[in-house]
Design a protein around this motif. Structure first.
Motif, PDB file in Angstrom:
ATOM      1  N   ILE A   1       0.838  -1.204   0.000  1.00 40.61           N
ATOM      2  CA  ILE A   1       0.000   0.000   0.000  1.00 40.61           C
ATOM      3  C   ILE A   1       0.869   1.248   0.000  1.00 40.61           C
ATOM      4  N   ILE A   2       1.895   1.255   0.848  1.00 37.66           N
ATOM      5  CA  ILE A   2       2.780   2.420   0.919  1.00 37.66           C
ATOM      6  C   ILE A   2       3.534   2.593  -0.397  1.00 37.66           C
ATOM      7  N   GLU A   3       3.982   1.485  -0.978  1.00 35.16           N
ATOM      8  CA  GLU A   3       4.689   1.549  -2.273  1.00 35.16           C
ATOM      9  C   GLU A   3       3.781   2.108  -3.362  1.00 35.16           C
ATOM     10  N   MET A   4       2.514   1.684  -3.380  1.00 31.35           N
ATOM     11  CA  MET A   4       1.574   2.165  -4.398  1.00 31.35           C
ATOM     12  C   MET A   4       1.306   3.658  -4.232  1.00 31.35           C
ATOM     13  N   LEU A   5       1.246   4.118  -2.989  1.00 32.79           N
ATOM     14  CA  LEU A   5       1.074   5.562  -2.742  1.00 32.79           C
ATOM     15  C   LEU A   5       2.293   6.322  -3.259  1.00 32.79           C
TER      16      LEU A   5
ATOM     17  N   GLU B   1       4.521   5.376  -5.517  1.00 36.41           N
ATOM     18  CA  GLU B   1       4.608   5.289  -6.979  1.00 36.41           C
ATOM     19  C   GLU B   1       3.653   6.255  -7.663  1.00 36.41           C
ATOM     20  N   SER B   2       2.597   6.642  -6.944  1.00 37.87           N
ATOM     21  CA  SER B   2       1.625   7.591  -7.502  1.00 37.87           C
ATOM     22  C   SER B   2       1.964   9.027  -7.130  1.00 37.87           C
ATOM     23  N   GLY B   3       3.127   9.239  -6.515  1.00 41.52           N
ATOM     24  CA  GLY B   3       3.584  10.592  -6.206  1.00 41.52           C
ATOM     25  C   GLY B   3       3.182  11.093  -4.828  1.00 41.52           C
ATOM     26  N   PHE B   4       2.716  10.202  -3.948  1.00 37.75           N
ATOM     27  CA  PHE B   4       2.298  10.611  -2.610  1.00 37.75           C
ATOM     28  C   PHE B   4       3.210  10.005  -1.557  1.00 37.75           C
ATOM     29  N   GLU B   5       3.016  10.446  -0.317  1.00 35.47           N
ATOM     30  CA  GLU B   5       3.710   9.846   0.828  1.00 35.47           C
ATOM     31  C   GLU B   5       2.788   8.816   1.477  1.00 35.47           C
ATOM     32  N   GLY B   6       3.403   7.871   2.171  1.00 31.91           N
ATOM     33  CA  GLY B   6       2.627   6.892   2.929  1.00 31.91           C
ATOM     34  C   GLY B   6       3.455   6.388   4.090  1.00 31.91           C
ATOM     35  N   PHE B   7       2.832   6.316   5.258  1.00 29.88           N
ATOM     36  CA  PHE B   7       3.547   5.877   6.456  1.00 29.88           C
ATOM     37  C   PHE B   7       2.644   4.988   7.314  1.00 29.88           C
ATOM     38  N   ALA B   8       3.219   3.956   7.894  1.00 32.73           N
ATOM     39  CA  ALA B   8       2.572   3.288   9.016  1.00 32.73           C
ATOM     40  C   ALA B   8       2.682   4.262  10.184  1.00 32.73           C
TER      41      ALA B   8
END
Length: 406
Positions: free
Chosen positions: A12-16, A18-25
């Motif tokens: 999920i974080i990788e997909m975010l 790759e779409s130009g966004f940040e993602g964090f647990a």
């Protein structure tokens, strides 16, 4: 430091990203990972808006869309994703009146309750710890993010959560945070009883449940409820026990020495407890006030009052009670007697009798209250002497006692 993320969380974080966004647990899952515990939930935070998240992931549900939260379904498991946000005013002392989405992770972390819950992680950025959460984990303290009084003004339940984390982790509550709790304790009266009940359950069942003492020393107990406020200080001299995940077990241990047995149901009703917890706690405390069973007949009477499952709970509580350490031998003998009763399927309730109301009517007993009275009589005979639980013996008892004139 690297945290081992579950495969789907990592994806999920990788997909975010790759779409130009940040993602964090974020939050508790990061805290638990650093404590070498297995997280029960994995929450993810991102600068993507809900509408943008929905374009990235195929299966989503609007679980809290007004607050920026959607659930992404992967391999039949749901993962909550929430947009970075800034909370507005908390006029009810529990929920923000409105929220504003942010593109800045730091603005999201600064609104969280305690430093140990205000950390985020991704493989790309590592651990983001703006409030020394890792240091507080190492020191073993619960400390509010920023101004503790402001955090508790925003959400009064956080004060009880501080005690709960202390009971689960064995941490002390940092001095300024504790002082703020004592000053803001009255705000807890704004919080729903249902939410308070959830926190108390987690506190009582914690590995360091003796820290429930902070509920008393902080003054929070006064604002949990009128009935709860009557619990005396000595009840908070509570020691941890491994009693599984049944709420009634912990409430039984906590309230077992209460003077007025009627207060048990009043306290749990006030806290909007589920009926099962309320009834089972009441039954167990009443049983604990009786003398220990001295023989198998006494055990059968105890089973009559409790049933199999609650009787096993009763035994477990007896075995873990420090007050009972000098009679453990007796408790193990009771346990042996109970096993024999189960092996031989001794009857202790009407449904276990080898005779029914229909059989009694066939014998000439009129349908009505007398049927129940006769079955109760037969049960008492069988509890005293299990060998009588066969249809011929029971019918003979009925004929001798109730049908002699006919």
């Amino acid at each position: 430091m690297t945290i081992n993320l579950p495969k789907n969380v990592e994806k999920i974080i990788e997909m975010l990203e790759e779409s130009g966004f940040e993602g964090f647990a974020v939050g508790g899952c990061v805290r638990d990972s650093l404590l070498q515990k297995t997280p029960t939930d994995w929450d993810i935070t991102t600068n993507a808006l809900p509408s943008e998240m929905k374009k990235i992931f195929k299966k989503t549900f609007d679980t809290g869309i007004a607050h920026g939260t959607i659930t992404v379904l992967m391999d039949s498991v749901g993962y909550e994703l929430t947009t970075y946000r800034i909370d507005g005013n908390y006029s009810d002392g529990r929920h923000p009146d409105n929220v504003f989405f942010s593109k800045n992770l730091s603005e999201d972390l600064c609104r969280r309750d305690f430093t140990i819950n205000a950390m985020a992680y991704s493989h790309k950025r590592g651990i983001v710890d703006l409030y020394s959460g890792r240091e507080d984990l190492e020191r073993g303290i619960i400390r509010a993010v920023g101004d503790a009084k402001k955090r508790f003004d925003e959400d009064a339940l956080r004060m009880l959560r501080a005690v709960r984390f202390s009971a689960q982790l064995g941490f002390e509550i940092e001095k300024d945070t504790f002082v703020a709790i004592t000053e803001k304790a009255s705000l807890l009266s704004k919080v729903s009883k249902e939410r308070i009940f959830v926190e108390l359950n987690k506190t009582l069942s914690g590995d360091f449940a003796h820290n429930i003492k902070f509920i008393y020393s902080s003054g929070l107990y006064k604002y949990i409820g009128k009935e709860f406020a009557g619990i005396k200080e000595e009840f908070y001299n509570f020691y941890p026990r491994k009693l599984g995940n049944k709420k009634h077990m912990y409430w039984t241990v906590f309230l077992k020495n209460i003077e007025d047995i009627n207060s048990v149901k009043k306290i749990l009703s006030e806290l909007k407890s589920d009926n099962a917890t309320k009834i089972n706690t009441d039954l167990l405390i009443k049983e604990l006030r009786l003398p220990l069973p001295k023989n198998v007949e006494d055990i059968r009477w105890s089973l009559h009052r409790l049933g199999y499952e609650l009787f096993e709970d009763y035994l477990k509580i007896c075995k873990t009670d420090k007050d009972n350490e000098n009679i453990l031998k007796d408790i193990y003998e009771i346990e042996d007697g109970y096993k024999k009763i189960r092996e031989k399927n001794h009857a202790f309730e009407i449904s276990m009798l080898d005779i029914t109301g229909r059989d009694l009517m066939y014998m000439g007993i009129q349908k009505g209250p007398e049927i129940g009275e006769i079955l109760e009589y037969l049960l008492k005979k069988v509890i005293k002497s299990p060998k009588l639980n066969n249809k011929n013996s029971l019918m003979a008892l009925v004929k001798e006692k109730f049908l002699r004139k006919g």
